[in-house]
Enzyme design. Structure first.
Site, PDB file in Angstrom:
ATOM      1  CB  CYS A  14      -0.762   0.099   1.245  1.00  0.00           C
ATOM      2  SG  CYS A  14      -2.166  -1.272   1.153  1.00  0.00           S
ATOM      3  CD  GLU A  29      -2.605   3.988   3.026  1.00  0.00           C
ATOM      4  OE1 GLU A  29      -2.020   3.146   2.037  1.00  0.00           O
ATOM      5  OE2 GLU A  29      -3.691   4.053   3.328  1.00  0.00           O
ATOM      6  CB  CYS A  84      -6.676  -1.483   3.343  1.00  0.00           C
ATOM      7  SG  CYS A  84      -4.768  -1.882   3.686  1.00  0.00           S
ATOM      8  CB  CYS A 117      -2.861   0.811   5.741  1.00  0.00           C
ATOM      9  SG  CYS A 117      -1.787   0.390   4.337  1.00  0.00           S
TER      10      CYS A 117
HETATM   11 ZN   LIG Z   1      -3.377  -0.466   3.085  1.00  0.00          ZN
END
Ligand SMILES: [Zn+2]
Length: 140
Positions: A55, A57, A97, A100
Site C-alpha cells: 500500500c 501508506e 485498508c 494499513c
Molecule cells: Zn493499505
C-alpha cells in the site's frame, strides 16, 4: 475540520499519484507528516502476485523511516486516482485498508487520519479506525 496543514498533506498525496499513476499498478498515493513536521509521500506497488502488493501508506512510512528514522506519524492520508474510464471522477481521499490501520497504529497509536466524510475529507484518529486492535498479549 481540516487545517491548512491537512489540506497540504492531501495535495502532496494527490501530486504523488498524479505524477506516478500507472493503470492497475500505481493508483493510490499517500502522504504523512512526521511528528517533527516533515512530509513524506508514497504510491502503492501493485504486483502480478497480489499478496506481494504494498500500500501507498506503507511506502510513505518506509521512505520516512529510511530517511530520518522512526519519529511517529502526526497525520496520514491516502488518495485514489481514477481510472481513465472514470472520467467523472477526480483524485479523492480514501480510507486506509485494514492492514494499513494496523501498520499506522503500530508506528503511532495517536496518529490523525484524514478519511472521506459526508461533506468531504475529515479527520479521525487511528484509535477510532481500529478499535480493539490485535495484540499478542493483554494490557499492552
Ligand atoms: Zn493499505
Amino acid at each position: 475540520m481540516l487545517s491548512e496543514r491537512d489540506r497540504e498533506l492531501i495535495a502532496a498525496a494527490s501530486e504523488a499519484i498524479k505524477q506516478r499513476y500507472r493503470y492497475d499498478w500505481q493508483e493510490v498515493g499517500a502522504a504523512l507528516r512526521t511528528r517533527d513536521g516533515r512530509i513524506y509521500t508514497g504510491v502503492n506497488l501493485d504486483a502480478y502476485l497480489g499478496r506481494m502488493a504494498v500500500c501507498a501508506e506503507a511506502v510513505a512510512l518506509g521512505r520516512a523511516i529510511t530517511d530520518i528514522g522512526e519519529t511517529g506519524i502526526d497525520t496520514i492520508v491516502a488518495v485514489r486516482h481514477p481510472k481513465p474510464t472514470e472520467t467523472d471522477r477526480e483524485v479523492a481521499v480514501v480510507s486506509p485498508c485494514g492492514s494499513c490501520r494496523e501498520l499506522i497504529w503500530d508506528y503511532d497509536r495517536n496518529a490523525r487520519v484524514i478519511v472521506p466524510g459526508d461533506k468531504g475529507p475529515t479527520i479521525t484518529t487511528i484509535g477510532e479506525l481500529l478499535p480493539n486492535k490485535y495484540r499478542r498479549e493483554r494490557n499492552l
